[in-house]
Write a protein that holds these residues in place. Structure first.
Motif, PDB file in Angstrom:
ATOM      1  N   GLU A   3       5.864   6.739  28.270  1.00 37.81           N
ATOM      2  CA  GLU A   3       5.044   6.750  27.003  1.00 37.81           C
ATOM      3  C   GLU A   3       4.756   8.126  26.584  1.00 37.81           C
ATOM      4  O   GLU A   3       4.187   8.912  27.332  1.00 37.81           O
ATOM      5  CB  GLU A   3       4.013   5.805  27.200  1.00 37.81           C
ATOM      6  N   GLU A   4       5.183   8.317  25.308  1.00 39.43           N
ATOM      7  CA  GLU A   4       4.748   9.750  24.751  1.00 39.43           C
ATOM      8  C   GLU A   4       3.352   9.934  24.738  1.00 39.43           C
ATOM      9  O   GLU A   4       2.849   9.040  24.162  1.00 39.43           O
ATOM     10  CB  GLU A   4       5.483   9.892  23.232  1.00 39.43           C
ATOM     11  N   LYS A   5       3.081  11.126  25.123  1.00 38.01           N
ATOM     12  CA  LYS A   5       1.482  11.469  25.260  1.00 38.01           C
ATOM     13  C   LYS A   5       1.136  11.916  24.068  1.00 38.01           C
ATOM     14  O   LYS A   5       1.921  12.611  23.110  1.00 38.01           O
ATOM     15  CB  LYS A   5       1.335  12.653  26.123  1.00 38.01           C
ATOM     16  N   LEU A   6      -0.173  11.263  23.499  1.00 31.63           N
ATOM     17  CA  LEU A   6      -0.334  11.544  21.912  1.00 31.63           C
ATOM     18  C   LEU A   6      -1.314  12.871  21.841  1.00 31.63           C
ATOM     19  O   LEU A   6      -1.990  13.122  22.862  1.00 31.63           O
ATOM     20  CB  LEU A   6      -1.242  10.334  21.432  1.00 31.63           C
ATOM     21  N   THR A   7      -1.198  13.604  20.919  1.00 33.76           N
ATOM     22  CA  THR A   7      -2.159  14.586  20.687  1.00 33.76           C
ATOM     23  C   THR A   7      -3.517  14.168  20.361  1.00 33.76           C
ATOM     24  O   THR A   7      -3.619  12.778  19.909  1.00 33.76           O
ATOM     25  CB  THR A   7      -1.637  15.534  19.654  1.00 33.76           C
ATOM     26  N   LEU A  14      -4.701   7.294  14.996  1.00 34.41           N
ATOM     27  CA  LEU A  14      -4.728   5.775  15.268  1.00 34.41           C
ATOM     28  C   LEU A  14      -5.924   4.674  15.459  1.00 34.41           C
ATOM     29  O   LEU A  14      -6.038   3.791  15.027  1.00 34.41           O
ATOM     30  CB  LEU A  14      -3.785   5.778  16.674  1.00 34.41           C
ATOM     31  N   GLU A  15      -6.904   5.684  16.024  1.00 33.68           N
ATOM     32  CA  GLU A  15      -8.563   4.855  15.701  1.00 33.68           C
ATOM     33  C   GLU A  15      -8.940   4.434  14.546  1.00 33.68           C
ATOM     34  O   GLU A  15      -9.291   3.347  14.348  1.00 33.68           O
ATOM     35  CB  GLU A  15      -9.188   5.903  16.703  1.00 33.68           C
TER      36      GLU A  15
END
Length: 205
Positions: A3-7, A14-15
């Motif tokens: 899964e691509e790591k989120l910045t 997203l929160e």
């Protein structure tokens, strides 16, 4: 595929999307409360402002009878002594002289419980550009307190502009009066008689 790591920014976004409107309101209220508390703490820690004589409206000096009247004196020699100023302004007789020799300035203070305050201040103001130890000193109106706020500087400027206008008007009147007196004396004096004394000329004529 992992899964691509989120910045950090993406995680926050997203929160935020996942939060309900009610939760967002609560967060905003918490943020405002935190900011208010922080400001209160900073205000409590900040050193208290020293009360100046201006804060008392100048009433602490002459037994509460009202504000003082202050004149600014500038362009003084840096090694000037209090006694020299007292001697120089003897005719004006100010109630107090506050000297700031390190800045080459002084303040003449006149208490308003004195009936002759107007004439005393006028005498001092006439000493503008008088010579003290081969220096032309400035004597100008000022206002109480300190600082370089725009309002204060404008107030001082308008006071001094009005005073300069009054000075120029007095000078103009004096010149006009002298000119008129000279013209009258010229009119009343007898016509020239070719070097003969007027009395002798009358006897001959």
């Amino acid at each position: 595929m992992a899964e691509e790591k989120l910045t950090k920014k993406q995680r926050k976004a997203l929160e935020f999307k996942n939060k309900t409107a009610e939760e967002r309101k609560e967060d905003k209220a918490e943020k405002v409360e935190r900011k208010r508390k922080l400001e209160e703490e900073e205000a409590a820690q900040a050193p208290k402002k020293r009360k100046t004589r201006r804060g008392k409206k100048g009433k602490g000096v002459n037994n509460g009878t009202g504000p003082r009247f202050i004149l600014f004196v500038g362009n003084l020699p840096y090694d000037i002594q209090q006694a020299e100023l007292v001697s120089h302004f003897k005719a004006a007789n100010p109630d107090r002289i506050r000297l700031r020799a390190d800045k080459g300035i002084a303040f003449l203070e006149f208490d308003n419980d004195n009936q002759e305050i107007q004439s005393k201040m006028e005498v001092a103001l006439r000493m503008h550009h008088s010579t003290l130890r081969e220096r032309k000193i400035n004597v100008e109106l000022t206002v109480g307190g300190g600082g370089n706020s725009k309002f204060r500087l404008e107030k001082i400027k308008s006071k001094n502009d009005k005073m300069n206008q009054d000075r120029n008007e007095k000078i103009r009147k004096t010149i006009t009066t002298k000119k008129d007196a000279k013209e009258k004396s010229t009119e009343s004096s007898p016509a020239p008689t070719g070097g003969i004394h007027p009395d002798r000329a009358r006897m001959i004529g």
